[in-house]
Design a protein around this motif. Structure first.
Motif, short mmCIF file in Angstrom:
data_model
loop_
_atom_site.label_atom_id
_atom_site.label_comp_id
_atom_site.label_asym_id
_atom_site.label_seq_id
_atom_site.Cartn_x
_atom_site.Cartn_y
_atom_site.Cartn_z
N VAL A 40 0.86 -1.18 0.00
CA VAL A 40 0.00 0.00 0.00
C VAL A 40 0.90 1.24 0.00
O VAL A 40 1.75 1.39 0.88
CB VAL A 40 -0.94 0.02 1.24
CG1 VAL A 40 -1.83 1.26 1.21
CG2 VAL A 40 -1.78 -1.25 1.31
N ASP A 41 0.72 2.10 -0.99
CA ASP A 41 1.36 3.42 -1.07
C ASP A 41 2.90 3.37 -1.03
O ASP A 41 3.52 3.76 -0.03
CB ASP A 41 0.81 4.35 0.03
CG ASP A 41 -0.64 4.75 -0.23
OD1 ASP A 41 -1.04 4.79 -1.41
OD2 ASP A 41 -1.37 5.02 0.74
N THR A 78 -3.80 4.52 -2.30
CA THR A 78 -5.03 4.99 -1.65
C THR A 78 -5.59 6.22 -2.37
O THR A 78 -6.79 6.48 -2.30
CB THR A 78 -4.77 5.36 -0.16
OG1 THR A 78 -3.68 6.27 -0.09
CG2 THR A 78 -4.48 4.11 0.65
N HIS A 79 -4.71 6.97 -3.05
CA HIS A 79 -5.16 8.13 -3.83
C HIS A 79 -4.00 8.64 -4.67
O HIS A 79 -2.89 8.09 -4.61
CB HIS A 79 -5.71 9.24 -2.93
CG HIS A 79 -4.74 9.83 -1.95
ND1 HIS A 79 -4.23 9.13 -0.88
CD2 HIS A 79 -4.18 11.05 -1.88
CE1 HIS A 79 -3.41 9.90 -0.19
NE2 HIS A 79 -3.34 11.07 -0.77
N ALA A 148 -12.58 -2.05 -0.86
CA ALA A 148 -12.26 -0.63 -0.99
C ALA A 148 -13.49 0.19 -0.60
O ALA A 148 -14.61 -0.16 -0.95
CB ALA A 148 -11.85 -0.31 -2.42
N CYS A 158 -9.98 9.36 -3.46
CA CYS A 158 -9.47 8.66 -2.27
C CYS A 158 -10.29 7.42 -1.95
O CYS A 158 -11.52 7.44 -2.01
CB CYS A 158 -9.52 9.59 -1.05
SG CYS A 158 -8.30 10.91 -1.07
N VAL A 160 -10.27 4.17 1.13
CA VAL A 160 -9.69 3.46 2.26
C VAL A 160 -9.76 1.98 1.92
O VAL A 160 -10.80 1.50 1.45
CB VAL A 160 -10.46 3.77 3.56
CG1 VAL A 160 -10.08 2.81 4.68
CG2 VAL A 160 -10.21 5.22 3.98
N HIS A 161 -8.65 1.24 2.11
CA HIS A 161 -8.65 -0.19 1.84
C HIS A 161 -8.69 -0.96 3.15
O HIS A 161 -7.85 -0.75 4.02
CB HIS A 161 -7.42 -0.58 1.00
CG HIS A 161 -7.60 -0.20 -0.43
ND1 HIS A 161 -8.00 -1.09 -1.40
CD2 HIS A 161 -7.49 1.00 -1.05
CE1 HIS A 161 -8.11 -0.46 -2.56
NE2 HIS A 161 -7.80 0.81 -2.38
N GLY A 170 -5.14 6.03 4.05
CA GLY A 170 -4.66 7.07 3.13
C GLY A 170 -4.59 8.39 3.85
O GLY A 170 -4.06 8.47 4.96
N CYS A 212 -1.18 7.02 6.25
CA CYS A 212 -0.26 7.19 5.11
C CYS A 212 0.83 8.20 5.46
O CYS A 212 1.91 8.20 4.88
CB CYS A 212 -1.07 7.65 3.90
SG CYS A 212 -0.13 7.85 2.39
#
Ligand SMILES: [Fe+2]
Length: 294
Positions: A40-41, A78-79, A148, A158, A160-161, A170, A212
């Motif tokens: 993630v990210d 996330t975005h 998601a 945006c 959120v996972h 995020g 994040c």
């Protein structure tokens, strides 16, 4: 509100990798019951003054996944981040996996495609990504079910996972003493962000939340993990039932005082392309600066 398939019995292993240059936290999320994992990210390193890109942070993620012997199934954004560059394509080339982002990326691509005066060769249909998530979309990481959750406000795309009992928020929320992210970028909206934060706070109290970003307010150590219950009680912007009106007033006043993130110009150009650096007409990697465009 969408009925989300929360399953607190699934408990992924979560490893955090803090990037000091941008205060970003990247995550490797692993399925304890298989060899599958997700990122993630991720972060690509940039020396913007020198126009130089390197991959130390991404290489650390890659090395750890190789060490664990994991199969990378997903590379989640996330975005479209405005403060760091994604390393998603670099990681995908080394380890595979599908790059996913919220389906409202089309709005972001349209907005910034205009601001950066991108030509027709810049596709504004999200096709640079492997998966465009809609609100409530489910997917799997090994045996783990994930979903998601659409959480606009900071940006229009945006998400959120939520993976078992762990949610990757995020920029909807910061740690309780950090509050929330700004809502003044093009397409952002403070009221919409408040509504999205309420969706996160409606998750079970003991859901783990992973940030994040963290900016260590008050000079404390960097932190990135909290819970829904903690945020509900202690978040300085939304905790203890702060109203939508209170939040909008505070957020709008605060955002008016904030400078643009140092890396917003390169970040948007790269991240709206799923982490690919744009090229000039001869195919050379090249970034633009729209003067007075933001
Ligand atoms: Fe962000």
């Amino acid at each position: 509100m969408t009925d989300y398939p929360v399953d607190m019995t699934v408990k992924p292993d979560v490893e955090a990798f803090f990037d000091e240059a941008t205060n970003t936290i990247s995550y490797i999320v692993s399925d304890p019951s298989s060899d599958a994992c997700a990122i993630v990210d991720s972060v690509m390193d940039i020396d913007y003054a020198a126009g130089r890109i390197t991959y130390d942070h991404a290489d650390a993620l890659i090395a750890r996944i190789k060490e664990k012997g994991c199969k990378l199934e997903w590379i989640i954004e996330t975005h479209v981040h405005a403060d760091h560059l994604s390393a998603a394509p670099y990681i995908q080339e080394k380890l595979g996996g599908k790059i996913g982002v919220g389906s409202k990326i089309l709005v972001v691509q349209d907005t910034f495609g205009k601001i950066f005066n991108e030509g027709t060769e810049f596709q504004r249909d999200g096709s640079q990504f492997d998966k465009l998530f809609e609100d409530g979309d489910t997917y799997t990481i090994g045996n783990m079910k994930a979903f998601a959750m659409y959480t606009p406000g900071h940006t229009p795309a945006c998400m959120v996972h939520v993976i078992g009992d762990a949610a990757f928020v995020g920029d909807t929320l910061f740690m309780p003493d950090g509050g929330s992210a700004r809502a003044d970028f093009p397409g952002g909206d403070a009221g919409t962000l408040y509504d999205s934060i309420q969706k996160v706070l409606a998750l079970p109290d003991d859901m783990r939340l992973f940030m994040c970003h963290d900016y260590a307010p008050g000079g404390r150590e960097i932190q990135w993990e909290t819970t829904v219950g903690e945020e509900k009680s202690n978040n300085i912007h939304v905790g203890q039932g702060k109203t939508r009106e209170e939040f909008i007033k505070f957020r709008t006043e605060r955002d008016a005082q904030l400078d643009m993130p140092k890396l917003i110009i390169p970040s948007l150009q790269v991240n709206m392309r799923a982490g690919e650096v744009p090229t000039d007409k001869d195919g050379n990697p090249m970034l633009k600066v729209p003067v007075n465009g933001l």
